[in-house]
Every structure is written in structure tokens, then in C-alpha cells.
Write a protein that holds these residues in place. Structure first.
Motif, mmCIF file in Angstrom:
data_model
loop_
_atom_site.group_PDB
_atom_site.id
_atom_site.type_symbol
_atom_site.label_atom_id
_atom_site.label_comp_id
_atom_site.label_asym_id
_atom_site.label_seq_id
_atom_site.Cartn_x
_atom_site.Cartn_y
_atom_site.Cartn_z
ATOM 1 N N SER A 60 0.961 -1.079 0.029
ATOM 2 C CA SER A 60 -0.183 0.010 -0.045
ATOM 3 C C SER A 60 0.853 0.919 -0.168
ATOM 4 N N ALA A 61 0.249 2.233 -0.296
ATOM 5 C CA ALA A 61 1.347 3.652 -0.430
ATOM 6 C C ALA A 61 1.596 3.744 1.043
ATOM 7 N N ASN A 62 0.871 3.803 1.963
ATOM 8 C CA ASN A 62 1.349 4.039 3.528
ATOM 9 C C ASN A 62 2.611 3.033 3.679
ATOM 10 N N ARG A 63 2.390 1.925 3.541
ATOM 11 C CA ARG A 63 3.549 0.946 3.904
ATOM 12 C C ARG A 63 4.856 1.149 2.996
ATOM 13 N N ARG A 64 4.852 1.519 1.791
ATOM 14 C CA ARG A 64 5.874 1.831 0.514
ATOM 15 C C ARG A 64 6.086 3.073 1.438
ATOM 16 N N GLN A 65 5.494 4.157 1.873
ATOM 17 C CA GLN A 65 6.169 5.373 2.332
ATOM 18 C C GLN A 65 6.833 4.972 3.748
ATOM 19 N N LEU A 66 6.421 4.195 4.505
ATOM 20 C CA LEU A 66 6.970 3.795 5.855
ATOM 21 C C LEU A 66 8.474 3.078 5.482
ATOM 22 N N VAL A 67 8.441 2.171 4.775
ATOM 23 C CA VAL A 67 9.708 1.428 4.449
ATOM 24 C C VAL A 67 10.544 2.541 3.908
ATOM 25 N N ARG A 68 10.108 3.290 2.920
ATOM 26 C CA ARG A 68 11.111 4.258 2.304
ATOM 27 C C ARG A 68 11.923 5.186 3.467
ATOM 28 N N ARG A 69 10.880 5.649 4.370
ATOM 29 C CA ARG A 69 11.400 6.597 5.498
ATOM 30 C C ARG A 69 12.303 5.750 6.397
ATOM 31 N N ILE A 70 12.049 4.654 6.572
ATOM 32 C CA ILE A 70 13.066 3.777 7.582
ATOM 33 C C ILE A 70 14.369 3.729 6.789
ATOM 34 N N ALA A 71 14.289 3.278 5.473
ATOM 35 C CA ALA A 71 15.474 3.102 4.760
ATOM 36 C C ALA A 71 16.245 4.519 4.378
ATOM 37 N N GLU A 72 15.610 5.592 4.287
ATOM 38 C CA GLU A 72 16.238 6.867 4.283
ATOM 39 C C GLU A 72 16.839 7.497 5.388
ATOM 40 N N GLU A 73 16.402 6.933 6.641
ATOM 41 C CA GLU A 73 16.954 7.397 7.926
ATOM 42 C C GLU A 73 17.521 6.410 8.689
ATOM 43 N N ALA A 74 18.188 5.301 7.934
ATOM 44 C CA ALA A 74 18.766 3.961 8.348
ATOM 45 C C ALA A 74 19.860 4.405 9.429
ATOM 46 N N GLU A 75 20.599 5.323 9.213
ATOM 47 C CA GLU A 75 21.602 5.798 10.438
ATOM 48 C C GLU A 75 20.787 5.973 11.583
ATOM 49 N N GLU A 76 19.813 6.266 11.876
ATOM 50 C CA GLU A 76 19.063 6.309 12.802
ATOM 51 C C GLU A 76 17.803 5.433 13.257
#
Length: 122
Positions: A60-76
Motif C-alpha cells: 500500500s502507499a502507506n507501507r511503501r512510504q513507511l519503508v522508504r522513510r525507514i531506509a532513508e533514515e537508516a543511520e537512525e
């Protein structure tokens, strides 16, 4: 003696010409993209990115966005537990777990391992 030397040279040459076979899993981990400058490798595709690319259409769009945010902020995020990750993104722990399962991970630890690798290669 020279015949032995020639045979030895042929043997060495045949060994160096033979391509080295590697497993599909290893190839997937080391898949790289060329940036066009002197053939050097700059953008490494991580397991996490591969899974997201493969499963993107089914998320879903929400899950896709969630995973992308997690990956983009992997440092944290690569060291957080599922509860801490849920709290950070203001979602339920079940949402984190189901999203990770939708990417094809059986265990949260497998996801975190790929997230850590993603962080290291970025």
C-alpha cells in the motif's frame, strides 16, 4: 625440461582464463550500477532496495512510504527494536511487523540486518 615448462604455462593460463562462478545470492548482494566515470562502481543496490523494488507494487502507499522513510533514515533506525521503530513513526508495532513480512522477511532480525547493510553501503 622445456616441454614441462610449456605444459605448466598452459595449465596456469587455463586457470586464470576460467570465469569464477558465484551464487545468485552473492551476485544479488554485490549488484552494482556504474556511474559512467572510468567504470567505477558507486551505487550499490542493497538487499533491502531489491526487496522493496520487487514488492513495491503489492505494498500500500502507506507501507511503501513507511519503508522508504525507514531506509532513508537508516543511520537512525538500524539499531531500533520493532517497538522503538513503531514509536518513532507513530504506528502500531503490528504495522511494522506486517510491513516487514510484506517485504518477504520472516523475522524482524533479518530486516534489521539488511537495514544495517543498507546503512553501511549508503
Amino acid at each position: 625440461m622445456s616441454s614441462l615448462k610449456a605444459d605448466w604455462s598452459k595449465l596456469l593460463a587455463s586457470r586464470t582464463e576460467r570465469p569464477v562462478a558465484s551464487s545468485a545470492k552473492n551476485q544479488a548482494r554485490t549488484k552494482t550500477a556504474r556511474n559512467g566515470r572510468n567504470g567505477d562502481h558507486s551505487a550499490r543496490v542493497t538487499q533491502l532496495e531489491e526487496r522493496l523494488d520487487r514488492k513495491e507494487s503489492s505494498l500500500s502507499a502507506n507501507r511503501r512510504q513507511l519503508v522508504r522513510r525507514i531506509a532513508e533514515e537508516a543511520e537512525e533506525t538500524y539499531f531500533l527494536s520493532s517497538r522503538e521503530l513503531a514509536k518513532r513513526y507513530k504506528v502500531d508495532v503490528g504495522t511494522i511487523v506486517r510491513t516487514i513480512q510484506a517485504l518477504g522477511y520472516r523475522h524482524y532480525a533479518d530486516f534489521i540486518s539488511d537495514l544495517r547493510a543498507h546503512f553501511v553501503f549508503r
